[in-house]
Design a protein around this motif. Structure first.
Motif, mmCIF file in Angstrom:
data_model
loop_
_atom_site.group_PDB
_atom_site.id
_atom_site.type_symbol
_atom_site.label_atom_id
_atom_site.label_comp_id
_atom_site.label_asym_id
_atom_site.label_seq_id
_atom_site.Cartn_x
_atom_site.Cartn_y
_atom_site.Cartn_z
ATOM 1 N N THR A 6 0.585 -1.507 0.116
ATOM 2 C CA THR A 6 0.157 -0.319 -0.454
ATOM 3 C C THR A 6 0.739 1.202 -0.467
ATOM 4 O OG1 THR A 6 -0.388 0.388 2.871
ATOM 5 C CG2 THR A 6 -1.756 -0.621 1.212
ATOM 6 N N ASP A 7 0.859 1.873 1.151
ATOM 7 C CA ASP A 7 1.826 3.110 1.151
ATOM 8 C C ASP A 7 3.120 3.048 1.300
ATOM 9 O OD1 ASP A 7 0.567 3.301 3.058
ATOM 10 O OD2 ASP A 7 -0.535 5.196 3.543
ATOM 11 N N GLY A 8 3.390 2.180 1.962
ATOM 12 C CA GLY A 8 4.697 1.929 2.975
ATOM 13 C C GLY A 8 5.972 1.717 2.198
ATOM 14 N N HIS A 9 7.066 2.365 2.073
ATOM 15 C CA HIS A 9 8.164 2.592 1.065
ATOM 16 C C HIS A 9 9.106 1.495 1.414
ATOM 17 C CE1 HIS A 9 7.210 6.250 0.493
ATOM 18 N NE2 HIS A 9 6.804 6.506 1.699
ATOM 19 N N ASN A 10 8.907 0.441 1.696
ATOM 20 C CA ASN A 10 9.939 -0.638 1.885
ATOM 21 C C ASN A 10 9.243 -2.423 1.713
ATOM 22 O OD1 ASN A 10 11.460 1.312 3.247
ATOM 23 N ND2 ASN A 10 12.689 -0.476 2.793
ATOM 24 N N THR A 11 9.663 -2.974 1.216
ATOM 25 C CA THR A 11 9.202 -4.815 1.458
ATOM 26 C C THR A 11 9.345 -5.239 2.603
ATOM 27 O OG1 THR A 11 11.659 -5.993 0.624
ATOM 28 C CG2 THR A 11 10.517 -4.783 -1.062
ATOM 29 N N ILE A 12 8.394 -6.543 2.709
ATOM 30 C CA ILE A 12 8.303 -7.308 4.082
ATOM 31 C C ILE A 12 9.409 -8.113 4.218
ATOM 32 C CG2 ILE A 12 7.961 -8.960 4.740
ATOM 33 C CD1 ILE A 12 4.727 -8.719 3.117
ATOM 34 N N GLU A 13 10.592 -7.802 3.359
ATOM 35 C CA GLU A 13 11.985 -8.479 3.515
ATOM 36 C C GLU A 13 12.614 -7.501 4.111
ATOM 37 O OE1 GLU A 13 14.074 -10.070 -0.219
ATOM 38 O OE2 GLU A 13 15.570 -10.758 1.261
ATOM 39 N N GLU A 14 12.365 -6.138 4.308
ATOM 40 C CA GLU A 14 13.528 -4.746 4.381
ATOM 41 C C GLU A 14 13.775 -4.892 5.280
ATOM 42 O OE1 GLU A 14 14.357 -2.806 -0.265
ATOM 43 O OE2 GLU A 14 12.836 -2.224 1.177
ATOM 44 N N ASP A 61 18.671 -6.499 12.443
ATOM 45 C CA ASP A 61 19.756 -5.573 12.877
ATOM 46 C C ASP A 61 19.582 -5.133 14.177
ATOM 47 O OD1 ASP A 61 20.501 -5.905 10.260
ATOM 48 O OD2 ASP A 61 19.978 -4.512 9.310
ATOM 49 N N LEU A 62 18.543 -4.195 14.101
ATOM 50 C CA LEU A 62 17.771 -3.581 15.604
ATOM 51 C C LEU A 62 17.754 -4.159 16.768
ATOM 52 C CD1 LEU A 62 15.668 -0.938 13.882
ATOM 53 C CD2 LEU A 62 17.668 -0.074 14.876
ATOM 54 N N GLY A 63 17.453 -5.825 16.597
ATOM 55 C CA GLY A 63 16.894 -6.067 17.844
ATOM 56 C C GLY A 63 15.921 -5.795 17.947
ATOM 57 N N VAL A 64 14.885 -5.726 17.623
ATOM 58 C CA VAL A 64 13.296 -5.722 17.573
ATOM 59 C C VAL A 64 12.710 -6.941 17.651
ATOM 60 C CG1 VAL A 64 11.223 -4.658 16.738
ATOM 61 C CG2 VAL A 64 13.199 -2.710 16.334
ATOM 62 N N PRO A 65 12.024 -7.165 18.393
ATOM 63 C CA PRO A 65 11.609 -8.913 18.799
ATOM 64 C C PRO A 65 10.925 -8.989 17.781
ATOM 65 C CG PRO A 65 11.192 -7.632 20.938
ATOM 66 C CD PRO A 65 11.724 -6.900 19.678
ATOM 67 N N LEU A 66 9.685 -8.531 17.617
ATOM 68 C CA LEU A 66 8.332 -8.882 16.926
ATOM 69 C C LEU A 66 7.974 -7.223 16.035
ATOM 70 C CD1 LEU A 66 4.908 -10.034 18.901
ATOM 71 C CD2 LEU A 66 5.337 -7.642 17.371
ATOM 72 N N ILE A 67 7.497 -7.622 14.997
ATOM 73 C CA ILE A 67 6.701 -7.050 13.914
ATOM 74 C C ILE A 67 6.016 -7.134 13.293
ATOM 75 C CG2 ILE A 67 8.711 -5.942 13.713
ATOM 76 C CD1 ILE A 67 9.215 -7.294 10.608
ATOM 77 N N ALA A 68 4.521 -6.814 13.412
ATOM 78 C CA ALA A 68 3.321 -7.000 12.630
ATOM 79 C C ALA A 68 3.138 -6.024 11.465
ATOM 80 C CB ALA A 68 2.219 -6.220 13.598
ATOM 81 N N PHE A 69 2.303 -6.560 10.852
ATOM 82 C CA PHE A 69 2.319 -6.530 9.041
ATOM 83 C C PHE A 69 0.653 -5.989 9.287
ATOM 84 C CE2 PHE A 69 6.346 -8.091 8.567
ATOM 85 C CZ PHE A 69 6.724 -6.821 8.007
ATOM 86 N N GLY A 124 2.649 1.117 18.599
ATOM 87 C CA GLY A 124 2.321 0.927 16.868
ATOM 88 C C GLY A 124 2.998 2.196 16.259
ATOM 89 N N SER A 125 3.860 2.360 15.590
ATOM 90 C CA SER A 125 4.467 3.873 15.058
ATOM 91 C C SER A 125 4.021 3.840 13.889
ATOM 92 C CB SER A 125 5.864 3.753 15.280
ATOM 93 O OG SER A 125 6.534 3.412 16.659
ATOM 94 N N ASP A 126 2.839 2.947 13.255
ATOM 95 C CA ASP A 126 2.739 3.867 11.746
ATOM 96 C C ASP A 126 4.173 3.716 11.493
ATOM 97 O OD1 ASP A 126 0.653 4.313 9.954
ATOM 98 O OD2 ASP A 126 -0.594 5.120 11.877
ATOM 99 N N VAL A 127 4.753 2.873 11.187
ATOM 100 C CA VAL A 127 5.576 2.837 10.515
ATOM 101 C C VAL A 127 5.894 2.266 9.008
ATOM 102 C CG1 VAL A 127 7.808 1.180 9.196
ATOM 103 C CG2 VAL A 127 7.171 1.466 11.997
ATOM 104 N N HIS A 128 6.177 3.377 8.016
ATOM 105 C CA HIS A 128 5.621 3.979 6.436
ATOM 106 C C HIS A 128 6.857 3.399 5.437
ATOM 107 C CE1 HIS A 128 1.406 4.492 7.439
ATOM 108 N NE2 HIS A 128 1.369 5.134 6.121
ATOM 109 N N THR A 129 8.255 3.217 6.123
ATOM 110 C CA THR A 129 9.835 3.325 5.419
ATOM 111 C C THR A 129 10.641 2.502 7.273
ATOM 112 O OG1 THR A 129 11.553 4.172 5.069
ATOM 113 C CG2 THR A 129 10.274 6.038 6.237
ATOM 114 N N VAL A 130 11.898 1.880 6.971
ATOM 115 C CA VAL A 130 12.696 1.345 7.689
ATOM 116 C C VAL A 130 13.243 2.024 8.770
ATOM 117 C CG1 VAL A 130 13.476 -0.603 6.135
ATOM 118 C CG2 VAL A 130 14.479 1.228 5.693
ATOM 119 N N GLU A 131 13.150 3.167 8.112
ATOM 120 C CA GLU A 131 14.232 4.390 8.736
ATOM 121 C C GLU A 131 12.587 5.082 9.863
ATOM 122 O OE1 GLU A 131 14.310 5.725 5.161
ATOM 123 O OE2 GLU A 131 16.672 4.418 5.659
ATOM 124 N N ASP A 132 12.299 4.558 9.888
ATOM 125 C CA ASP A 132 10.848 4.453 11.236
ATOM 126 C C ASP A 132 11.044 3.849 12.064
ATOM 127 O OD1 ASP A 132 9.315 6.884 9.874
ATOM 128 O OD2 ASP A 132 8.316 5.673 8.936
#
Ligand SMILES: [Zn+2]
Ligand SMILES: [Zn+2]
Length: 205
Positions: free
Chosen positions: A23-31, A38-46, A193-201
């Motif tokens: 949708t309107d995010g800038h990166n792929t699931i893999e990215e 790399d950051l050590g964030v243990p859980l992510i929800a798409f 939930g940060s409403d992440v739209h790019t890996v920088e978020d």
């Protein structure tokens, strides 16, 4: 059981609200998975945006998540962010609600009517699939509307009863401190939930 309950200890350290290129995010699931590793964030929800008439291949989105689970040593949740409709329906095909791990709900386009807002919100919590109210209050802030404390309490009591979590959303800087205090009092869990739209978020806490 709601999915968030299984990962209760990660509510504050996981990233529970991410949009991808589907949708309107800038990166792929893999990215995103690579960055979280790399950051050590243990859980992510798409939590991809959805509508009743979808304009992308949701099964391809789910397949990408499956593939990422084989590659990365992370807890990776499938999800969707469904718009709340007047009356409490959700703008998402029913099969997606059943299929994903972590459906969240939010107000985007909606009439400027506080009574209808509260009624629709509480009504949508009856869906057994709904896990979290995303960016709570952001819609009201946009129109300079506010709930009375008694209204916030009524909503939170309903959330506690239905095991719905309240999202702390960095992008919209909601909810206000009073809501957080009241959520603690009425035993409503807070989820990051940060409403992440790019890996920088993506970030650690
Ligand atoms: Zn949203
Ligand atoms: Zn979102």
């Amino acid at each position: 059981m709601k999915t968030w309950k299984r990962y209760r200890e990660l509510l504050g350290v996981g990233e529970w609200h991410i949009h991808t290129r589907y949708t309107d995010g800038h990166n792929t699931i893999e990215e995103y998975c690579q960055k979280a590793t790399d950051l050590g964030v243990p859980l992510i929800a798409f939590t991809e945006h959805v509508r009743r008439d979808l304009d992308y291949d949701f099964n391809a989105f789910l397949a990408d998540i499956e593939e990422a689970r084989d590659t990365f040593d992370l807890i990776i949740l499938s999800g969707c962010e469904a718009g709340i409709l007047p009356g409490g329906g959700l703008n998402v095909p029913e099969w997606i609600l059943r299929e994903v791990d972590y459906p969240i709900v939010s107000f985007h386009a909606f009439p400027c009517d506080i009574k209808l807002y509260i009624h629709s919100l509480i009504a949508c919590f009856r869906s057994a699939h709904v896990n979290t109210w995303a960016h709570p209050g952001a819609f009201l802030n946009r129109f300079n509307l506010a709930l009375m404390e008694s209204e916030i309490v009524a909503i939170l009591k309903e959330m506690a009863k239905r095991d719905i979590a309240l999202e702390s959303n960095r992008k919209y800087a909601v909810p206000e401190d009073l809501w957080i205090e009241l959520a603690a009092r009425y035993c409503v869990p807070i989820v990051r939930g940060s409403d992440v739209h790019t890996v920088e978020d993506l970030s650690t806490v």
